[in-house]
Design a protein around this motif. Structure first.
Motif, short mmCIF file in Angstrom:
data_model
loop_
_atom_site.label_atom_id
_atom_site.label_comp_id
_atom_site.label_asym_id
_atom_site.label_seq_id
_atom_site.Cartn_x
_atom_site.Cartn_y
_atom_site.Cartn_z
N CYS A 133 0.84 -1.21 0.00
CA CYS A 133 0.00 0.00 0.00
C CYS A 133 0.86 1.25 0.00
O CYS A 133 0.60 2.22 -0.72
CB CYS A 133 -0.90 0.04 1.23
N CYS B 181 2.52 3.37 -3.05
CA CYS B 181 1.80 4.47 -3.71
C CYS B 181 1.23 5.48 -2.71
O CYS B 181 1.21 6.68 -2.98
CB CYS B 181 0.67 3.92 -4.57
N HIS B 182 0.75 4.98 -1.59
CA HIS B 182 0.14 5.88 -0.59
C HIS B 182 1.23 6.44 0.31
O HIS B 182 1.36 6.07 1.47
CB HIS B 182 -0.91 5.11 0.22
N ASN C 171 1.67 11.68 -1.71
CA ASN C 171 0.53 11.34 -2.55
C ASN C 171 -0.78 11.20 -1.79
O ASN C 171 -1.85 11.44 -2.33
CB ASN C 171 0.79 10.01 -3.28
N SER C 172 -0.68 10.76 -0.53
CA SER C 172 -1.87 10.50 0.28
C SER C 172 -1.66 11.01 1.70
O SER C 172 -1.52 10.22 2.63
CB SER C 172 -2.17 9.00 0.31
N PHE D 176 -2.76 9.26 5.21
CA PHE D 176 -3.18 7.89 4.91
C PHE D 176 -2.86 6.98 6.09
O PHE D 176 -1.74 6.95 6.59
CB PHE D 176 -2.47 7.37 3.66
#
Length: 123
Positions: A98, A101-102, A106-107, A110
């Motif tokens: 996870c 990308c997160h 970017n997130s 999260f």
């Protein structure tokens, strides 16, 4: 890569969960903001970008758009050919997949543990 629809016949409950998730429309979110040609964005919104047999573009590899099964579980060709074969990376998927990308960039905010509880479908 075989695309998520190849998984649907045997993994109906998991496919339903995926179809109801943001992952199933990840590529569309790039199209909406005209970032679908930016490799820095595409890599996290499709299956296998930059790898052999992975997403090239929406016209040539439409079945690999979005964050599908193989984005997390690995290529499924052998698994589809022989139901006894696990996908390349196997199960379960952990936080490290996870967090590829997160990221904080970017997130922001999260929570990987909360996300894994929501998407857990392999038990």
């Amino acid at each position: 890569y075989v695309g998520s629809e190849a998984c649907a016949g045997c993994h109906a409950a998991q496919t339903k969960l995926w179809r109801e998730s943001a992952h199933s429309g990840a590529y569309d979110s790039l199209v909406a903001v005209e970032k679908d040609f930016d490799p820095n964005c595409v890599v996290c919104h499709v299956v296998g970008y930059g790898t052999a047999g992975g997403f090239r573009n929406a016209n040539d590899t439409p079945k690999l758009q979005h964050v599908g099964c193989e984005a997390c579980h690995g290529g499924g060709r052998a698994h589809v050919a022989s139901w006894a074969a696990r996908p390349m990376d196997g199960h379960p998927v952990g936080a490290e997949r996870c967090q590829a990308c997160h990221t904080d960039r970017n997130s922001p905010g999260f929570d990987v543990d909360a996300a894994l509880r929501i998407i857990r479908h392999w038990q």
